[in-house]
Design an enzyme around this catalytic site. Sequence first.
Site, PDB file in Angstrom:
ATOM      1  N   TYR A  60     -25.061  -1.577   5.336  1.00 14.69           N
ATOM      2  CA  TYR A  60     -24.828  -2.023   6.706  1.00 14.69           C
ATOM      3  C   TYR A  60     -24.611  -0.874   7.689  1.00 14.69           C
ATOM      4  O   TYR A  60     -24.702  -1.070   8.897  1.00 14.69           O
ATOM      5  CB  TYR A  60     -23.616  -2.962   6.729  1.00 14.69           C
ATOM      6  N   TYR A  61     -24.325   0.305   7.191  1.00 10.43           N
ATOM      7  CA  TYR A  61     -24.092   1.440   8.080  1.00 10.43           C
ATOM      8  C   TYR A  61     -25.410   1.840   8.753  1.00 10.43           C
ATOM      9  O   TYR A  61     -26.333   2.324   8.098  1.00 10.43           O
ATOM     10  CB  TYR A  61     -23.517   2.634   7.320  1.00 10.43           C
ATOM     11  N   SER A  62     -25.471   1.612  10.067  1.00 15.29           N
ATOM     12  CA  SER A  62     -26.697   1.846  10.840  1.00 15.29           C
ATOM     13  C   SER A  62     -27.888   1.127  10.204  1.00 15.29           C
ATOM     14  O   SER A  62     -29.022   1.622  10.234  1.00 15.29           O
ATOM     15  CB  SER A  62     -26.985   3.344  10.979  1.00 15.29           C
ATOM     16  N   LEU A  63     -27.599  -0.040   9.640  1.00 10.50           N
ATOM     17  CA  LEU A  63     -28.630  -0.883   9.015  1.00 10.50           C
ATOM     18  C   LEU A  63     -29.578  -0.089   8.120  1.00 10.50           C
ATOM     19  O   LEU A  63     -30.803  -0.166   8.256  1.00 10.50           O
ATOM     20  CB  LEU A  63     -29.415  -1.657  10.077  1.00 10.50           C
TER      21      LEU A  63
END
Length: 322
Positions: A60-63
């Site tokens: 989920y971090y910066s997708l």
Amino acid sequence: MEYVNLGKTGLKVSRICLGCMGFGSETRGGITAKIGEEEARSIIKHALDQGINFFDTANYYSLGECEEILGRALKDYANRDDVVIATKAYFPMFDGSNAKGLSRKALFSEVNNSLERLQTDYIDLFVIHRWDYNTPIEETMEALHDLVKMGKVRYIGASAMYAWQFMKANSIAKENGWTQFVSMQDMINLVYREEEKEMIPMCISENIALTPFSPLAHGLFNKPVDAIRSDACGKLQTDYILEHDKEIVKRLYEVAEKYNKSTSQIALAWLYSKPYITSPLIGASKVKYIDEGIEALSIKLTKEDIAYLEEPYVPHNQYGFK
């Protein structure tokens, strides 16, 4: 660098885990970041040069961009077998009815996607980012076990949940002969110690590794006391920073002056003083913060210092998960 076992496993991890959440760009979505790839690579390389072998990211971090940056850097700078990569899944990566959660479909899909972005054949530690109230835990634990048996994941861990949920999941896994969680990634710092009530005693009892996030309280410890307001450190922090916490920060500055160290280093030294802490996540946005974190390992606070820092604490509302 010091190395310790990850809980009851034989896996050795550095006492510092590089938290990579800040790597990426604001345009990708998810949890946004501001550290571009060039700077992120220099931070990752410096961490490796200093003996850090433990790296934490999430889909989920910066997708996914964070995983991509970490994967390219480790491929260029490290031997894959020398490093321990942790990543996570739960939050939505796209728009759709199956975009979120810990269903068998979601977990298989997200693990495959993470492997591709990280440019690796396996994930050392795969962590469920939150508890999924819409998927039976039996389905989640069996899917995680199957991923381990497929060789795509080596160990599994959990993050940000109640102790009863963690124990329920591991009990179900044990009953069925499935892989159990070996680590817990929760929030622990000088102004948020709610995990001392149930989660930490449970982890000690079960020999579960504790890899806490936000050891520096989202930057609170770097702010002068008179600069702390209800919104001093951003929207995220308003949910759990209390007016009473100013006294803890005030004392942190006093102890930092005594040792001629930064407030961040004393906050980390306090965490390192706890024998149950395996490896806190340090989200270094600059190379120098890695060096400060490593130096904090050698700071030995006295029992009086620890008591002085802890004494003003008051209970907080549970934060970081629902």
